[in-house]
Design an enzyme around this catalytic site. Structure first.
Site, short mmCIF file in Angstrom:
data_model
loop_
_atom_site.label_atom_id
_atom_site.label_comp_id
_atom_site.label_asym_id
_atom_site.label_seq_id
_atom_site.Cartn_x
_atom_site.Cartn_y
_atom_site.Cartn_z
N ALA A 90 29.06 42.70 42.85
CA ALA A 90 27.93 42.95 42.17
C ALA A 90 26.65 41.97 42.39
CB ALA A 90 28.08 43.15 40.76
N GLU A 92 45.29 57.49 42.17
CA GLU A 92 45.94 56.15 41.26
C GLU A 92 45.97 57.15 39.88
OE1 GLU A 92 44.73 51.95 42.76
OE2 GLU A 92 43.36 52.90 41.88
N HIS A 137 46.72 45.29 32.56
CA HIS A 137 47.32 46.17 33.67
C HIS A 137 48.75 46.14 33.47
CE1 HIS A 137 48.44 47.38 37.68
NE2 HIS A 137 47.12 47.71 37.76
N ARG A 167 46.49 53.72 31.95
CA ARG A 167 46.98 52.47 32.04
C ARG A 167 47.36 51.87 30.76
NH1 ARG A 167 43.33 48.95 36.34
NH2 ARG A 167 44.09 49.94 38.06
N HIS A 193 43.54 42.21 32.40
CA HIS A 193 43.16 42.46 33.60
C HIS A 193 41.47 43.14 33.65
CE1 HIS A 193 43.57 44.22 37.75
NE2 HIS A 193 42.95 45.24 37.52
N ARG A 207 38.86 51.81 31.45
CA ARG A 207 38.45 52.08 32.76
C ARG A 207 39.48 52.86 33.18
NH1 ARG A 207 38.94 48.74 37.72
NH2 ARG A 207 40.76 47.96 36.65
C1 LIG Z 1 44.05 41.19 40.96
C2 LIG Z 1 43.11 42.25 40.61
C3 LIG Z 1 42.76 43.48 41.34
C4 LIG Z 1 42.01 44.39 41.10
N1 LIG Z 1 42.01 45.68 41.87
C5 LIG Z 1 40.95 46.43 41.73
C6 LIG Z 1 40.91 47.60 42.69
O1 LIG Z 1 41.74 47.78 43.15
N2 LIG Z 1 39.85 48.47 42.34
C7 LIG Z 1 38.88 48.37 41.55
O2 LIG Z 1 37.88 49.01 41.37
N3 LIG Z 1 38.85 47.09 40.77
C8 LIG Z 1 39.85 46.05 40.73
N4 LIG Z 1 39.88 45.07 40.16
C9 LIG Z 1 38.58 44.81 39.16
C10 LIG Z 1 37.31 44.31 40.20
O3 LIG Z 1 38.00 43.59 41.18
C11 LIG Z 1 36.46 43.42 39.48
O4 LIG Z 1 36.06 44.35 38.31
C12 LIG Z 1 34.99 43.45 40.38
O5 LIG Z 1 35.68 42.88 41.66
C13 LIG Z 1 34.20 42.64 39.57
O6 LIG Z 1 33.22 42.16 40.43
P1 LIG Z 1 31.94 41.41 40.05
O7 LIG Z 1 30.70 41.14 41.24
O8 LIG Z 1 31.82 42.02 38.84
O9 LIG Z 1 32.65 39.88 39.64
P2 LIG Z 1 33.55 39.07 40.67
O10 LIG Z 1 34.16 39.65 41.76
O11 LIG Z 1 34.70 38.49 39.56
O12 LIG Z 1 32.70 37.72 40.83
C14 LIG Z 1 32.37 36.81 39.90
C15 LIG Z 1 31.46 35.74 40.57
O13 LIG Z 1 30.90 35.05 39.48
C16 LIG Z 1 31.08 33.68 39.75
N5 LIG Z 1 30.72 32.77 38.45
C17 LIG Z 1 31.68 33.16 37.36
N6 LIG Z 1 31.20 32.33 36.43
C18 LIG Z 1 30.21 31.51 36.93
C19 LIG Z 1 29.36 30.30 36.55
N7 LIG Z 1 29.51 30.07 35.41
N8 LIG Z 1 28.45 29.99 37.49
C20 LIG Z 1 28.52 30.27 38.84
N9 LIG Z 1 29.13 31.33 39.11
C21 LIG Z 1 30.15 31.63 38.34
C22 LIG Z 1 32.54 33.59 40.35
O14 LIG Z 1 32.44 32.44 41.07
C23 LIG Z 1 32.33 34.66 41.44
O15 LIG Z 1 31.62 34.51 42.45
C24 LIG Z 1 40.73 44.13 40.17
C25 LIG Z 1 40.77 42.90 39.70
C26 LIG Z 1 41.74 41.97 39.93
C27 LIG Z 1 41.64 40.59 39.31
#
Ligand SMILES: Cc1cc2nc3c(=O)[nH]c(=O)nc-3n(C[C@H](O)[C@H](O)[C@H](O)COP(=O)(O)OP(=O)(O)OC[C@H]3O[C@@H](n4cnc5c(N)ncnc54)[C@H](O)[C@@H]3O)c2cc1C
Length: 528
Positions: free
Chosen positions: A13, A110, A229, A275, A336, A371
């Protein structure tokens, strides 16, 4: 350290938003660990998109709404499924390599999807492939800078009007906290799984974005809805490594300790049920058979197939002593995904001026009460781009005069008690099966620990995380206690049925008690 736009988080994101913002101004992307440490990096199963020949955007929409159990924001779902195909094409143009069969994109199934619509990359490394692509694209813009090991501890607000004007950043390389002013700030901090004792989430997922937004006065919505999960690895000494739903999609079977299949007794879709149904069935079966786990039997799929289709899972389980081709894998549910979060409109705007949120930290209402699998990577790219575009308008507005003197909304203090204690309380009382008594207990213990907080303690990343975990656990407990029904991922033994009066989104802020808003009030623009 003097950007136009500050993006907090380097997952899908944050990166997708930064690419939009780079067209307008200087962007700083910060991450509290290495730039690659995020949930995005670990996402295995895939990304859902209606691109297969027999699929339609309308069907993806229907499946998402069904999984959301009456609480999805219809406009957000439409934006997700309609903009999804173009977002995927864009990723492919930027170099993302999704798995193909005979030259065409390979789609898998899925749980709760009516069609094969899950794209995957390198078998089970989909998130890593998307994050790699977005990192490379973002790094090609000279006006995007990155800062790793830089945790924001709070948002900065002006004394005058409450608008956010930057963030306080703990720089691990110097041990100092610096103030980073910005015209607008995006929270892209990901999830909150680490608020619970057992989770599939990486260490960075401590709910910082929700806690910081709360302290800055932003509205938080649907925070009681946490997805558990069903199948995380359960081996002593090993992390709760995720065993993707795609394993069941390919034919993996759940068995109890006696080796019997049990899912057919709980739902007509058996292993492919939603789920929350599978997670609760596992917990019930564990209690019924007095066992600490159940078994995921992948042996019928064969070693060659498992090795080529799920190389990362195969290898990781092997490292923890389990050969998934030869023996059933011990599994149990783990926290999860957060359906709720910082309330936003469809363009990432929060209720606080100049503060935006996208990805897992945000709540557009797209996931409702539960979700649909593989919709969150798609959410990150679709709503990350939307938020980035919406933030650009702040380029024309001056940086607030107070930006350089902006202060965190409150003095730093840490609640009494340990982070382990908060996580245990959340797991025991705000977990898969909840009840009023347990939730009341969690609220009163967490509130008491807050009253006993110590002021003036030295700010460290650990203390900051502990404060955030405590804050988010308390928000979840309060909102779960107030929602006297069962819906989606929120299950209460004392209110086991859905209640029409709760077909509304919970909204809470530090300035107001919990309110329940119907869907139309969450639509684009309503936030203002
Ligand atoms: C094991 C696992 C498997 C998954 N599999 C799937 C899948 O197959 N398909 C799917 O759609 N979703 C899946 N998900 C869910 C999905 O991965 C996440 O919802 C999504 O990637 C979140 O993206 P994001 O950019 O919002 O946050 P993230 O990718 O979690 O990134 C968060 C960022 O914020 C930073 N951050 C956090 N707090 C701070 C702070 N205080 N200061 C500075 N930086 C900070 C972190 O360092 C990181 O860089 C999975 C999740 C997990 C854990």
């Amino acid at each position: 350290m003097n950007p136009d736009f500050l993006v907090i988080g380097a997952g899908v994101a944050g990166l997708r938003a930064a690419i939009e913002l780079a067209q307008t101004g200087a962007v700083l992307v910060v991450a509290k660990h290495s730039l690659r440490e995020s949930s995005s990096e670990y996402a295995q199963g895939g990304i859902a998109v209606a691109l297969n020949d027999d699929d339609e955007v309308r069907l993806h929409e229907e499946d998402t709404l069904y999984a959301g159990d009456g609480l999805c924001n219809g406009a957000a779902v439409r934006a997700l499924v309609e903009e999804g195909p173009a977002a995927i094409q864009e990723l492919i143009e930027w170099g993302a390599e999704f798995d193909r069969q005979d030259g065409t994109l390979a789609f898998t199934r899925e749980a709760a999807h009516s069609r094969n619509r899950i794209l995957h990359a390198r078998g089970d490394s989909t998130g890593s492939e998307i994050a790699r692509t977005l990192h490379r694209k973002a790094a090609s813009f000279p006006n995007i800078s990155f800062r790793s090991y830089a945790a924001t501890t709070d948002l900065l607000a002006g004394s005058a009007g409450g608008a956010v004007c930057g963030a306080a950043l703990y720089d691990a390389s110097t041990g100092q906290t610096v103030h980073v002013p910005a015209r607008a700030v995006l929270l892209a901090t990901g999830g909150l799984g680490r608020v619970f004792l057992n989770t599939t989430n990486p260490d960075v997922a401590t709910g910082d974005g929700v806690a910081m937004a709360w302290r800055a006065g932003a509205q938080i919505s649907d925070i009681e809805f946490v997805q558990f999960h069903p199948t995380a690895l359960y081996v002593e000494g090993a992390p709760r490594f995720l065993l993707s739903e795609a394993l069941r999609g390919e034919g993996g079977l759940l068995r109890n300790r006696a080796g019997e299949r049990f899912m057919e007794r709980y739902h007509s879709m058996a292993e492919m049920a939603p789920r929350d149904v599978v997670a609760r069935a596992i917990v019930t079966e564990m209690a019924r058979t007095a066992s600490s786990h159940v078994l995921l039997d992948l042996t019928p799929l064969g070693e060659d197939f498992l090795h080529s289709r799920f190389p990362r899972i195969f290898q990781t389980c092997l490292e923890y002593g389990v050969n998934i081709a030869r023996q059933p894998v011990p599994v149990r549910p783990a926290a999860h995904y957060a359906m709720g979060g910082v309330r936003t409109d469809l363009n990432g705007r929060t209720s606080v001026e100049r503060l935006f949120a996208a990805g897992e930290v945000a709540c557009t209402g797209v996931h409702g009460a539960n979700r649909l699998a593989s919709n969150s990577l798609l959410e990150g790219v679709v709503f990350g781009a939307r938020a980035g575009r919406a933030m650009r308008r702040w380029m024309a507005a001056p940086v607030p005069e107070y930006a350089h003197t902006g202060e965190p909304p409150e003095a730093f203090h840490t609640p009494a008690g340990s982070v382990h204690e908060f996580r245990e309380l959340a797991w025991t009382h705000c977990g898969i099966v909840r009840c009023g008594e347990g939730l009341s207990h969690a609220v009163s213990v967490l509130e008491a620990l807050e009253k006993d907080s110590t002021g003036g303690s030295e700010l460290t990343p650990e203390r900051s995380e502990a404060r955030n975990v405590h804050q988010v656990a308390l928000l979840i407990a309060r909102c779960a206690l107030a929602r006297e029904e069962s819906r989606g991922a929120h299950f209460r033994t004392d209110f086991p049925a859905k209640r029409p009066e709760f077909q509304k989104h919970s909204v809470i802020s530090r300035h107001s008690e919990i309110q329940y808003l119907p869907e139309e009030m969450l639509l684009a623009g309503a936030i203002e």
